[in-house]
Design a protein around this motif. Structure first.
Motif, mmCIF file in Angstrom:
data_model
loop_
_atom_site.group_PDB
_atom_site.id
_atom_site.type_symbol
_atom_site.label_atom_id
_atom_site.label_comp_id
_atom_site.label_asym_id
_atom_site.label_seq_id
_atom_site.Cartn_x
_atom_site.Cartn_y
_atom_site.Cartn_z
ATOM 1 N N SER A 32 7.506 15.169 -1.635
ATOM 2 C CA SER A 32 7.455 14.123 -2.657
ATOM 3 C C SER A 32 8.295 14.475 -3.875
ATOM 4 N N LEU A 33 8.296 13.592 -4.857
ATOM 5 C CA LEU A 33 9.191 13.698 -6.004
ATOM 6 C C LEU A 33 8.771 12.707 -7.075
ATOM 7 N N GLY A 34 9.398 12.832 -8.219
ATOM 8 C CA GLY A 34 9.249 11.799 -9.247
ATOM 9 C C GLY A 34 8.033 11.933 -10.139
ATOM 10 N N VAL A 77 18.245 -2.744 -1.623
ATOM 11 C CA VAL A 77 18.494 -1.414 -2.188
ATOM 12 C C VAL A 77 17.160 -0.691 -2.389
ATOM 13 N N ASP A 78 17.045 0.494 -1.789
ATOM 14 C CA ASP A 78 15.902 1.360 -2.065
ATOM 15 C C ASP A 78 16.201 2.066 -3.387
ATOM 16 N N ASN A 79 15.487 1.654 -4.434
ATOM 17 C CA ASN A 79 15.796 2.131 -5.787
ATOM 18 C C ASN A 79 14.835 3.227 -6.249
ATOM 19 N N THR A 80 14.196 3.877 -5.278
ATOM 20 C CA THR A 80 13.172 4.881 -5.591
ATOM 21 C C THR A 80 13.709 6.028 -6.449
ATOM 22 N N PHE A 81 14.890 6.560 -6.086
ATOM 23 C CA PHE A 81 15.427 7.726 -6.806
ATOM 24 C C PHE A 81 15.881 7.366 -8.218
ATOM 25 N N HIS A 87 10.810 -0.178 -3.554
ATOM 26 C CA HIS A 87 10.427 1.063 -4.219
ATOM 27 C C HIS A 87 9.325 1.767 -3.467
ATOM 28 N N SER A 88 9.420 3.083 -3.408
ATOM 29 C CA SER A 88 8.225 3.867 -3.218
ATOM 30 C C SER A 88 7.729 4.126 -4.639
ATOM 31 N N ALA A 89 6.739 3.341 -5.071
ATOM 32 C CA ALA A 89 6.191 3.508 -6.425
ATOM 33 C C ALA A 89 5.351 4.778 -6.524
ATOM 34 N N THR A 90 5.175 5.419 -5.353
ATOM 35 C CA THR A 90 4.534 6.736 -5.284
ATOM 36 C C THR A 90 5.279 7.737 -6.157
ATOM 37 N N LYS A 91 6.565 7.517 -6.327
ATOM 38 C CA LYS A 91 7.432 8.511 -6.975
ATOM 39 C C LYS A 91 7.494 8.266 -8.486
ATOM 40 N N TYR A 92 8.660 7.879 -9.031
ATOM 41 C CA TYR A 92 8.786 7.794 -10.498
ATOM 42 C C TYR A 92 7.951 6.685 -11.129
ATOM 43 N N LEU A 122 19.736 8.200 5.344
ATOM 44 C CA LEU A 122 18.608 7.385 4.917
ATOM 45 C C LEU A 122 17.345 8.246 4.775
ATOM 46 N N TYR A 123 16.414 7.790 3.934
ATOM 47 C CA TYR A 123 15.091 8.423 3.849
ATOM 48 C C TYR A 123 14.500 8.516 5.268
ATOM 49 N N GLY A 124 14.006 9.692 5.633
ATOM 50 C CA GLY A 124 13.562 9.954 6.999
ATOM 51 C C GLY A 124 12.525 8.965 7.514
ATOM 52 N N GLY A 157 0.781 -1.227 0.000
ATOM 53 C CA GLY A 157 0.000 0.000 0.000
ATOM 54 C C GLY A 157 0.815 1.279 0.000
ATOM 55 N N SER A 158 2.109 1.189 0.294
ATOM 56 C CA SER A 158 2.995 2.357 0.240
ATOM 57 C C SER A 158 4.434 1.856 0.290
ATOM 58 N N GLY A 159 5.361 2.743 0.015
ATOM 59 C CA GLY A 159 6.780 2.385 0.143
ATOM 60 C C GLY A 159 7.105 1.954 1.561
ATOM 61 N N MET A 160 6.498 2.638 2.547
ATOM 62 C CA MET A 160 6.771 2.288 3.942
ATOM 63 C C MET A 160 6.199 0.917 4.298
ATOM 64 N N ALA A 161 5.059 0.553 3.728
ATOM 65 C CA ALA A 161 4.494 -0.781 3.975
ATOM 66 C C ALA A 161 5.416 -1.853 3.391
ATOM 67 N N VAL A 205 -0.261 6.433 -3.995
ATOM 68 C CA VAL A 205 0.728 6.039 -2.980
ATOM 69 C C VAL A 205 0.837 4.516 -3.040
ATOM 70 N N MET A 206 2.064 4.014 -3.197
ATOM 71 C CA MET A 206 2.237 2.568 -3.468
ATOM 72 C C MET A 206 3.677 2.152 -3.206
ATOM 73 N N GLY A 207 3.850 0.906 -2.835
ATOM 74 C CA GLY A 207 5.199 0.382 -2.631
ATOM 75 C C GLY A 207 5.358 -0.975 -3.275
HETATM 76 C C1 LIG Z 1 8.988 8.380 -0.473
HETATM 77 C C2 LIG Z 1 10.083 7.453 -0.179
HETATM 78 C C3 LIG Z 1 9.874 6.314 0.612
HETATM 79 C C4 LIG Z 1 8.542 6.019 1.282
HETATM 80 O O1 LIG Z 1 7.548 5.710 0.359
HETATM 81 P P1 LIG Z 1 5.979 6.016 0.573
HETATM 82 O O2 LIG Z 1 5.366 5.540 -0.701
HETATM 83 O O3 LIG Z 1 5.849 7.488 0.809
HETATM 84 O O4 LIG Z 1 5.535 5.229 1.753
HETATM 85 C C5 LIG Z 1 10.943 5.457 0.809
HETATM 86 N N1 LIG Z 1 12.163 5.704 0.271
HETATM 87 C C6 LIG Z 1 12.395 6.791 -0.484
HETATM 88 C C7 LIG Z 1 13.758 7.014 -1.047
HETATM 89 C C8 LIG Z 1 11.377 7.705 -0.740
HETATM 90 O O5 LIG Z 1 11.626 8.793 -1.470
#
Ligand SMILES: *Cc1c(COP(=O)(O)O)cnc(C)c1O
Length: 390
Positions: free
Chosen positions: A324-326, A169-173, A191-196, A97-99, A72-76, A204-206
């Protein structure tokens, strides 16, 4: 199959009941069975949903992985990965690290008996000192937020393999278009698929992607048992976003580079942090492990004050002030008062997050408009604060 073809086609089959070319939004919680246990592979929508299955296959293909598991989110997604560990286990991560991840590690999982170490992973050797028989996972982000530090994924996975430690690896960026950590030896990609991946700031998705069956089985178990699944509408939106990921990323990279160069040339700008710049500390490693350098960057002003940064951000007309971003649209943010506001001043300054540091998520608008927007806003900033001038 090459990346662009996978982005459009992977995981997608015409709908078996109608031939619809787009995966339908299966907005259902349950599925009818012919007799108890006799069904078409779908029983209850926390466990399986066809829209989610299509997205999971698509994401797995993009990361060159066997298994994709959506949350349901990147954090989940992060939460599920850490729950594969047990009390007493130790995890080593980056100090920048991402906060939200730092918060989950220290505020949620530490009280449950997991131990976290934070190190400067730009120096892969620093990991070695922290490894002991309880170390079960190394967690890294690259490039990092907001300083755009680059970690050598392959150097870390080599050390980890010698000690039987999983690397996530958090590959969100970077996105799978620019960087494929599984190919560099990582065991898990989050991934936080919320982004790119979603890419349009509307979901909002992970997701987690991996290659090993025993890891995938643990994650499917956690996905079903704890239930932080992504809904079918969100899965549909992410699938739709993925179809243009390669095209969007090409433009994000082009604009990111042009904006970084323009900022560097501006007399009121102090430092520009973008891995595509030759002078960036991680440039060589980024060149080695990434296809291009992305659309994220940060910069500081010679007038290094919060007031100067705020003045700039209030004067941009295209760059919108937001977290947010992406997404396709350009965003501007101020780490010192937004994402990093809760970090003690001294620690914040030590990591390079100075008062005037501004983070940009450079969108896919026309390059010239973005540069002009930033330049007119920087021009409005005073050279120096009155205090500094005195
Ligand atoms: C936004 C983000 C997350 C968290 O993802 P959510 O979808 O907001 O829960 C984790 N890692 C990075 C690098 C992010 O930018």
């Amino acid at each position: 199959m090459k990346f662009g073809t996978k982005a459009v086609h992977a995981g997608i089959e015409p709908d078996p009941s109608t031939g619809a070319i787009m995966t339908p939004i299966y907005q259902t919680s349950t599925y009818v069975q012919k007799a108890p246990g006799e069904h078409l592979g779908y029983e209850y929508a926390r466990t399986q949903n066809p829209t989610r299955t299509a997205l999971e296959k698509s994401l797995a293909a993009l990361e060159n992985g066997q298994y994709g598991i959506c949350f349901g989110s990147g954090m989940a997604a992060t939460d599920a990965i850490v729950k594969m560990l047990k009390p007493g286990d130790e995890l080593i991560s980056t100090s920048d690290l991402y906060g939200g991840t730092y918060r989950a590690f220290t505020k949620i999982f530490e009280p449950y008996g997991l131990k976290f170490h934070f190190a400067n992973l730009q120096n892969p050797e620093s990991v070695k000192e922290l490894i002991n028989e309880n170390t079960k996972m190394i967690w890294l982000e690259t490039p990092t937020n907001p300083m755009m530090n680059v970690v050598d994924i392959q150097a870390i996975t080599q050390i980890a393999k010698e000690h039987n430690i999983l690397v996530c690896v958090d590959n969100t960026f970077a996105t799978p278009y620019l960087q494929q950590p599984l190919d560099l030896g990582a065991d898990l990609v989050v991934h936080s698929a919320t982004k790119y991946i979603g890419g349009h700031s509307d979901v909002v998705m992970g997701a987690v992607i991996c290659n090993r069956q025993e890891i995938a089985e643990k994650l499917y178990f956690l996905q079903n048992a704890t239930g932080a699944v992504s809904g079918p509408m969100d899965c549909f939106l992410a699938l739709r976003g993925i179809k243009t990921l390669h095209l969007r990323m090409t433009q994000h990279c082009k604009n990111g580079k042009a904006v970084a160069e323009a900022l560097k040339a501006h007399p009121k700008v102090d430092k520009v942090h973008y891995p595509g710049l030759k002078e960036h500390s991680g440039h060589e490693i980024a060149k080695k492990q990434m296809k291009d350098f992305g659309g994220m960057l940060s910069f500081s002003l010679k007038n290094d004050t919060i007031e100067a940064a705020i003045k700039l951000m209030q004067n941009t007309k295209i760059f919108a002030l937001a977290e947010s971003l992406g997404g396709v649209e350009s965003l501007v943010g101020h780490p010192a008062t937004m994402t990093h506001a809760s970090i003690p001043l001294e620690q914040r300054l030590q990591t390079g997050v100075t008062d005037s540091l501004i983070r940009l998520s450079v969108g896919i608008e026309d390059t010239e408009d973005l540069i002009n927007d930033l330049i007119q806003a920087i021009d409005k900033v005073e050279e120096k604060s009155p205090a500094m001038a005195g």
